[in-house]
Structure formats: structure tokens, C-alpha cells
Motif scaffolding. Structure first.
Motif, PDB file in Angstrom:
ATOM      1  N   VAL A 112       0.836  -1.202   0.000  1.00 22.38           N
ATOM      2  CA  VAL A 112       0.000   0.000   0.000  1.00 22.38           C
ATOM      3  C   VAL A 112       0.870   1.251   0.000  1.00 22.38           C
ATOM      4  CG1 VAL A 112      -1.672   1.343   1.294  1.00 22.38           C
ATOM      5  CG2 VAL A 112      -1.942  -1.127   1.146  1.00 22.38           C
TER       6      VAL A 112
ATOM      7  N   GLY B  88       2.786   1.504  -3.269  1.00 20.38           N
ATOM      8  CA  GLY B  88       1.846   1.807  -4.344  1.00 20.38           C
ATOM      9  C   GLY B  88       1.453   3.271  -4.321  1.00 20.38           C
ATOM     10  N   MET B  89       1.188   3.790  -3.144  1.00 21.10           N
ATOM     11  CA  MET B  89       0.825   5.200  -3.038  1.00 21.10           C
ATOM     12  C   MET B  89       1.999   6.092  -3.398  1.00 21.10           C
ATOM     13  SD  MET B  89      -1.829   5.728   0.043  1.00 21.10           S
ATOM     14  CE  MET B  89      -0.830   5.124   1.371  1.00 21.10           C
TER      15      MET B  89
ATOM     16  N   VAL C 213       4.487   5.468  -5.390  1.00 18.98           N
ATOM     17  CA  VAL C 213       4.668   5.461  -6.836  1.00 18.98           C
ATOM     18  C   VAL C 213       3.623   6.343  -7.501  1.00 18.98           C
ATOM     19  CG1 VAL C 213       4.526   4.025  -8.893  1.00 18.98           C
ATOM     20  CG2 VAL C 213       5.769   3.210  -6.900  1.00 18.98           C
ATOM     21  N   ASN C 214       2.413   6.249  -6.986  1.00 19.99           N
ATOM     22  CA  ASN C 214       1.348   7.081  -7.523  1.00 19.99           C
ATOM     23  C   ASN C 214       1.655   8.556  -7.370  1.00 19.99           C
ATOM     24  OD1 ASN C 214      -1.747   7.389  -8.155  1.00 19.99           O
ATOM     25  ND2 ASN C 214      -1.163   5.227  -8.221  1.00 19.99           N
TER      26      ASN C 214
ATOM     27  N   MET D 108       4.609   9.857  -7.104  1.00 18.48           N
ATOM     28  CA  MET D 108       5.742  10.223  -7.953  1.00 18.48           C
ATOM     29  C   MET D 108       5.312  10.401  -9.398  1.00 18.48           C
ATOM     30  SD  MET D 108       8.878   7.852  -6.619  1.00 18.48           S
ATOM     31  CE  MET D 108       8.521   6.876  -5.174  1.00 18.48           C
TER      32      MET D 108
ATOM     33  N   HIS E 274       1.917  10.231 -10.876  1.00 21.95           N
ATOM     34  CA  HIS E 274       0.735  11.057 -11.119  1.00 21.95           C
ATOM     35  C   HIS E 274       0.849  12.340 -10.319  1.00 21.95           C
ATOM     36  CE1 HIS E 274      -0.275   7.104 -12.332  1.00 21.95           C
ATOM     37  NE2 HIS E 274      -1.517   7.372 -12.620  1.00 21.95           N
ATOM     38  N   GLU E 275      -0.239  13.062 -10.299  1.00 14.36           N
ATOM     39  CA  GLU E 275      -0.246  14.253  -9.454  1.00 14.36           C
ATOM     40  C   GLU E 275      -0.398  13.847  -7.985  1.00 14.36           C
ATOM     41  OE1 GLU E 275      -3.796  14.363 -11.541  1.00 14.36           O
ATOM     42  OE2 GLU E 275      -2.112  13.237 -12.328  1.00 14.36           O
TER      43      GLU E 275
ATOM     44  N   ARG F 277      -4.470  13.318  -4.251  1.00 12.49           N
ATOM     45  CA  ARG F 277      -5.397  12.249  -3.915  1.00 12.49           C
ATOM     46  C   ARG F 277      -5.537  12.114  -2.409  1.00 12.49           C
ATOM     47  NH1 ARG F 277      -7.123   8.740  -7.862  1.00 12.49           N
ATOM     48  NH2 ARG F 277      -6.300   9.296  -9.893  1.00 12.49           N
ATOM     49  N   ARG F 278      -6.457  11.307  -2.052  1.00 10.01           N
ATOM     50  CA  ARG F 278      -6.742  11.166  -0.627  1.00 10.01           C
ATOM     51  C   ARG F 278      -5.935  10.016  -0.048  1.00 10.01           C
ATOM     52  NH1 ARG F 278     -10.502  11.503  -4.040  1.00 10.01           N
ATOM     53  NH2 ARG F 278     -11.101   9.352  -3.804  1.00 10.01           N
ATOM     54  N   HIS F 279      -4.628  10.205  -0.044  1.00  9.76           N
ATOM     55  CA  HIS F 279      -3.777   9.139   0.476  1.00  9.76           C
ATOM     56  C   HIS F 279      -3.924   8.989   1.979  1.00  9.76           C
ATOM     57  CE1 HIS F 279      -1.694  10.484  -3.287  1.00  9.76           C
ATOM     58  NE2 HIS F 279      -1.783   9.194  -3.497  1.00  9.76           N
TER      59      HIS F 279
ATOM     60  N   GLN G 114      -6.406   9.214   3.877  1.00 15.58           N
ATOM     61  CA  GLN G 114      -7.518   8.342   4.268  1.00 15.58           C
ATOM     62  C   GLN G 114      -7.138   6.877   4.167  1.00 15.58           C
ATOM     63  OE1 GLN G 114     -10.215  10.640   1.594  1.00 15.58           O
ATOM     64  NE2 GLN G 114     -11.771   9.800   2.969  1.00 15.58           N
ATOM     65  N   VAL G 115      -6.411   6.565   3.116  1.00 14.89           N
ATOM     66  CA  VAL G 115      -6.005   5.175   2.946  1.00 14.89           C
ATOM     67  C   VAL G 115      -5.025   4.781   4.040  1.00 14.89           C
ATOM     68  CG1 VAL G 115      -4.910   3.530   1.389  1.00 14.89           C
ATOM     69  CG2 VAL G 115      -6.414   5.281   0.475  1.00 14.89           C
TER      70      VAL G 115
ATOM     71  N   TYR H  94      -7.038   4.108   7.038  1.00 14.85           N
ATOM     72  CA  TYR H  94      -7.733   2.824   6.928  1.00 14.85           C
ATOM     73  C   TYR H  94      -6.764   1.671   7.155  1.00 14.85           C
ATOM     74  CZ  TYR H  94     -10.216  -1.128   4.988  1.00 14.85           C
ATOM     75  OH  TYR H  94     -10.788  -2.351   4.826  1.00 14.85           O
TER      76      TYR H  94
END
Lengths: 217, 217
Positions: free
Chosen positions: B178, B181-182, B184-185, B187, B189-190, B193-195, B197-198, B201
Motif C-alpha cells: 500500500v 503503491g501510493m 509510486v502514484n 511520484m 501522477h499528481e 489524492r486522498r492518500h 484516508q487510505v 484505513y
DNA sequence: CCGGTTTCAATCATCTTTGACTTTTTTTAA
DNA sequence: TTAAAAAAAGTCAAAGATGATTGAAACCGG
């Protein structure tokens, strides 16, 4: 796909179904797929025009006739990848019956998706785009379009989840990050980890996140 | 960073590590850190010897005096990164008191870690290594050593978890995937996002995975 | 059959990167 | 103080990549 090529000369656009046009389209496709294979096998940085031409079995001059410059190939390759990726996503989700175990099948479908060579190619491009504004500009629209389509597709697959959009969003993001995190791990490290267990666990968690209306499908 | 050192000319023998050696080491460090900054800002493929030298504020000839070839810089940069990464991990975990909320703090520490520029550099190298056997050979030992250290450190942070090693493994891998993955996202993408919250969770889920001995710390 | 077009191939000049080599400056040790 | 050694800077040729240009073969409409 369609034998449509962007013509630059003053030829009537309707007249483009001759044998030459078809062969041209086929060659273009050959080049694009060679480029994608290069991304996968050599990485974006090592994908030179010479290598693409060799991979496609063409002379470099012939290739540069169809694509005047390197970046044109990249552009077309991104379009090609995007179209195929979108198509594969839609198809794999559409093949899931409404009365099936949608959580399981959807999850496995996405797991398959992120491990597909196509995703490897896209990943290569994404990483290269981080430090390459020109590539970034090419890739970004495809990325956001796919993300949007992914969200919509998931929403269609789990209509009952609209009641709890908050949980749905968390579930989607969680899924995405776990899957992509594992995929990246597989690409860069060795493939000898217990990913399946994590997929199973994630499946469990997604079930728990779902609204308790349906039984367990 | 300045190569200032106390000069004792009355001790010729111990002077083996004199000013010159120190300056040399400082310059080497300068080069290594310039290389790492290049990896982060330009990407691995665009990190040429010329750019490293310019980034370090040296002539290319001077740099090639310290590192005869490009791959030598890469080798040293990997060592440098590995040592710093390992150290940062150990320090951040060691700073967590035994009676603190270890799940929360440990998770946040790792979240910080994967978003650190150092991790970006390592990521760049990992991706490049996928299609570069020479780099792979350099990076692989550091990777596995870090993975091993990560596992051990987590085990020390959560000793009560040894009773359920199965859940522990799942928790670790889940966390890892997780988080990465976040990262990388973020790096590629923009970053909108609501990281968080994840992360929250995930924190919840990790608590549930823990053996129910301790209260909630 | 032919003029013009499309496809494919080959060559060329330019640019970048790399590592080797040479020269200059600075530091160390006798 | 001076000569050796180390550091830093500069020069060079080879290799590789790119895009442009030229040339040849296949194809189409008339």
C-alpha cells in the motif's frame, strides 16, 4: 485497428482504402508494437529509433517515413496502449455476470491487468514521464482518462455501493494501491513473494467494506 | 562540508589521513550526492557524467579523476543511498517509545520514508535496473539487505506479534504494498489524492491484524 | 502504358556522451 | 625550498543516436 492514417497531402480523405493505405496502416501498427516491445524489454530510455526499426524488421529509413521523428512513435504508442488498455478493462469487466462473485472476479481481473505486459509498458512510460515534461504531456491525458474509466467501470460493476460512496472510494483506492504496489514489486524485485495471500486478504477487506445488502456476491 | 581540518605537522605518520585525503573524501561525497540529485531531478537515464559534474560544481575531468567511469559513481551512489536509508529506518523506529502508539507511529514513519527523496532516487534506480543487468547486479544486494532489515526492524518494534507470524507477514506485506503503491502514484501522477484516508484505513486494519493481547498501542 | 505518388532503403551531417590522455594548479614530504 | 604526488581542468577521438536528404522499387489512376 482501422486503416486510418493521418494524411498530410492533398488527397481526398475518403479515398483511403486502397491496398497501399492498408499496407501503410499495417506497417505503422508493426512499428508501434515494436516500440512497445522495446519499452518492455529495453526500457524507455534505451528505446532508440534504430532498435525499434530492428525490432520491427524494417530499415530505419522506412520507419522514419511513417513516423518522421522519434516522439511521433511515442505519441502513437501511447494512443495505441491507451486504447488497448481501456478495451481490455471494459471487456474483462463486461465478462463478469451480475450474479457472480463480483468482488473476487473483479479483483482477479484487475490483478491480471496490472501484471499484463501492457501495464509494464505503461509503467515504464509513467516513470520516464516523471522527469520528461514532453512525455508527461503526452501521457497525462491517457492516464487521467483511464483513471476516470476505471472509476466508472467499478461503479457499474458494484451499483449497490453507491449508497456508501465513502467506503467505495476507500475500497477503490486501497485496491489500486495494493495491486499497483505489488505489480511494481514484481517488476523490479524478483517474483518470489506471497502476493496471492495479500490478494486474498484484500478480497476479504473489500467484502467488509461493502454495504451489507447483498448476500456475499 | 568544508574540508577544514586541524593540521598537525609534527606527526608525519598519523598524517596519512591528512588534509588531502579528507578533501578527496569530501569531493567524492559531493559527487555522489550530486549524482543522487541527478537521479531524482533528471532520472537515471539522463544522469550523464557531464550533468553530475555540473551539478557538483566540478569539471568533468576532475570528477573522472575520483571516479574513473560512470558506473563507478553509480556503484558508490547506491552504497551511499543504502547506508543512509538503512540508518534513517533504524533511527526513525528507534525513536518510537515502547509505550507509544507503535502502529500509528511506525506507519507514519514508513509513510514518510517512502516519500523521502532518497526513496525516489532508489525507485529510479530500481526501475532502470529492470532492464539493465549491470545496474541490477549493483542494486540487488542493497535491496535484499534493506528488505531483510525492514523485516527485522518491524519484528523488533512489534515483539508481541511473533505469536502470530502469519498475520504479521500479511500485515507487513500489505503495508509495504500500500505504501509503495501510493508513493509510486505520488511520484508519477499528481499529488492530489486522498492518500491520508487510505493510510488511516490501513492503520485500522493493522490493528485488527494484531494479536489482541495489548490494549491498543 | 505512363506520370505521379507511396513505400522502403541508404547515406550524410550534426550532436551527445563517454573514457583516455595531457596539462595546470595545489598540496605534501624531504 | 624544492621535487614528488595528488587534484583539478582541459582536450581528443570513438561510438551511438537523431533527423534530413537522396535514391530506388512498387503501386495507382487515367
Amino acid at each position: 485497428m482501422t486503416p486510418r492514417a493521418n494524411r498530410k497531402r492533398s488527397q481526398p480523405d475518403v479515398e483511403r482504402s486502397g491496398w497501399q493505405a492498408q499496407k501503410s496502416a499495417a506497417t505503422r501498427n508493426l512499428i508501434i508494437e515494436a516500440a512497445i516491445r522495446c519499452f518492455i524489454e529495453l526500457g524507455y530510455a534505451s528505446t532508440t529509433t534504430t532498435r525499434i526499426a530492428r525490432m520491427a524488421g524494417l530499415s530505419r529509413g522506412a520507419m522514419l517515413h511513417h513516423f518522421p521523428s522519434r516522439i511521433d512513435i511515442v505519441r502513437s504508442a501511447v494512443d495505441h496502449l491507451h486504447a488497448k488498455r481501456l478495451n481490455a478493462l471494459r471487456n474483462s469487466v463486461a465478462s463478469i455476470p451480475a450474479d457472480a462473485d463480483r468482488v473476487r472476479l473483479g479483483l482477479r481481473a484487475y490483478w491480471k491487468h496490472v501484471n499484463h505486459p501492457m501495464s509494464v509498458a505503461f509503467f515504464e512510460l509513467s516513470v520516464a514521464a516523471r522527469t520528461d515534461p514532453e512525455l508527461e504531456a503526452i501521457l497525462s491525458p491517457a492516464q487521467t482518462a483511464f483513471d476516470e474509466a476505471w472509476y466508472q467501470t467499478a461503479l457499474e460493476l458494484f451499483p449497490e455501493w453507491q449508497s456508501d460512496r465513502k467506503a467505495f472510494d476507500v475500497a477503490l483506492e486501497l485496491t489500486r494501491y495494493v495491486m499497483e504496489g505489488m505489480a511494481v514489486n514484481i517488476m523490479t524485485h524478483e517474483r518470489t513473494r506471497r502476493h496471492e495471500q495479500v490478494v486474498d486478504y484484500l478480497e476479504e477487506q473489500l467484502r467488509a467494506l461493502r454495504p451489507p445488502t447483498a448476500a456475499n456476491q
